[in-house]
Write an enzyme that holds these catalytic residues in place. Structure first.
Site, PDB file in Angstrom:
ATOM      1  N   TYR A  49       2.934 -99.285 -18.066  1.00 11.02           N
ATOM      2  CA  TYR A  49       3.122 -99.630 -19.366  1.00 11.02           C
ATOM      3  C   TYR A  49       4.420 -99.173 -20.212  1.00 11.02           C
ATOM      4  O   TYR A  49       5.135 -99.863 -20.759  1.00 11.02           O
ATOM      5  CB  TYR A  49       1.769 -98.866 -20.116  1.00 11.02           C
ATOM      6  CG  TYR A  49       1.537 -99.060 -21.777  1.00 11.02           C
ATOM      7  CD1 TYR A  49       0.957-100.217 -22.112  1.00 11.02           C
ATOM      8  CD2 TYR A  49       2.331 -98.081 -22.722  1.00 11.02           C
ATOM      9  CE1 TYR A  49       0.920-100.510 -23.657  1.00 11.02           C
ATOM     10  CE2 TYR A  49       2.118 -98.663 -23.973  1.00 11.02           C
ATOM     11  CZ  TYR A  49       1.465 -99.714 -24.464  1.00 11.02           C
ATOM     12  OH  TYR A  49       1.337-100.118 -25.632  1.00 11.02           O
TER      13      TYR A  49
ATOM     14  N   LYS B 154       7.279-101.619 -21.848  1.00  7.00           N
ATOM     15  CA  LYS B 154       7.653-101.566 -23.222  1.00  7.00           C
ATOM     16  C   LYS B 154       9.077-101.123 -23.435  1.00  7.00           C
ATOM     17  O   LYS B 154       9.644-101.583 -24.382  1.00  7.00           O
ATOM     18  CB  LYS B 154       6.785-100.446 -23.896  1.00  7.00           C
ATOM     19  CG  LYS B 154       5.228-100.939 -23.875  1.00  7.00           C
ATOM     20  CD  LYS B 154       5.216-102.208 -24.466  1.00  7.00           C
ATOM     21  CE  LYS B 154       3.447-102.771 -24.545  1.00  7.00           C
ATOM     22  NZ  LYS B 154       3.447-103.772 -25.301  1.00  7.00           N
TER      23      LYS B 154
END
Length: 256
Positions: free
Chosen positions: A155, A159
């Site tokens: 994740y 990002k």
């Protein structure tokens, strides 16, 4: 902010921040195409907008698939004739595990949706904006895109990469009157944050909230509606000189 007559395309529109953005766009007068991998959730967002007198359509798509990303951009053009605002928002959290133990298949899936999905959105939406010499994109990054996120290597990596994509695309299309920015929310009251809390502390997920709140100057989670208003600002003419920015929406979490 008035966006009357504008066309807004939102991915991940079935719940959370995406749904809040759709509703906010409609309230500001925009026509909305709500896109989600959960077709029923996209339809629910569409129906919520129509119930208030707004104009909206729904479309099911897996944003990690090139053909489906191209299809949702074409669907917006087919229904509304143009794309003025694009909230490139769809994403997943993956699982909580150390980098040494993170499942490779989950890593690949997170990167496919969070990163490749954003890339594909840019690839297929930007040409329509460039052709019209106007438009604004907001990519959904995260506070996890500017600091480390232990247990969330996929994740966080996705990002961080989104911010790089944002800045690169912003530099490429500015000459055509198109802007590209990113938002970096921290913990927001959504399904995703509840899912993460349950993975971090299965026996006491509320303790995760307590720890975050204790570290945040505002002493609370953010609301999807608060994030949605920032998205609207960035895609409105009020932000006409904001380009290539990764804007924190974290209640001061990264300030301390």
């Amino acid at each position: 902010m008035s966006l009357k007559g504008k066309v807004a395309l939102v991915t991940g529109a079935g719940n959370g921040i995406g749904r809040a953005a759709c509703l906010a766009y409609a309230a500001a007068g925009a026509h909305v195409l709500a896109v989600d991998i959960d077709g029923a959730a996209a339809l629910a967002t569409r129906d919520a907008i129509r119930a208030t007198g707004g104009e909206a359509e729904a479309h099911r798509a897996d944003v990690s698939q090139a053909g489906e990303a191209q299809a949702y951009s074409q669907e917006a053009i087919r229904h509304f004739g143009r794309i003025d605002c694009f909230f490139n928002n769809a994403g997943i959290e993956g699982v909580v595990a150390s980098t040494m133990e993170y499942p490779e298949d989950v890593f690949d899936r997170v990167m496919a949706i969070n990163l490749k999905g954003v890339f594909l959105g840019l690839k297929y939406v930007l040409p329509h904006m460039v052709e019209n010499n106007s438009g604004s994109v907001v990519n959904a990054a995260s506070v996890g895109g500017v600091v480390g996120a232990p247990g969330l290597c996929a994740y966080s990596a996705s990002k961080h990469a989104i911010i790089g994509l944002t800045r690169t695309a912003a530099a490429e299309v500015a000459q055509y009157g198109v802007r590209v920015n990113a938002i970096c929310p921290s913990a927001i009251e959504t399904r995703m944050i509840d899912s993460l809390a349950s993975m971090y502390a299965p026996d006491d997920p509320d303790s995760v909230r307590d720890q975050f709140v204790a570290r945040n100057p505002t002493r609370r989670y953010g609301l999807p509606e608060e994030v949605a208003q920032v998205v609207l600002f960035l895609t409105s003419d009020a932000a006409s000189f904001v380009n290539g920015e990764a804007l924190m929406i974290d209640g001061g979490r990264t300030a301390v």
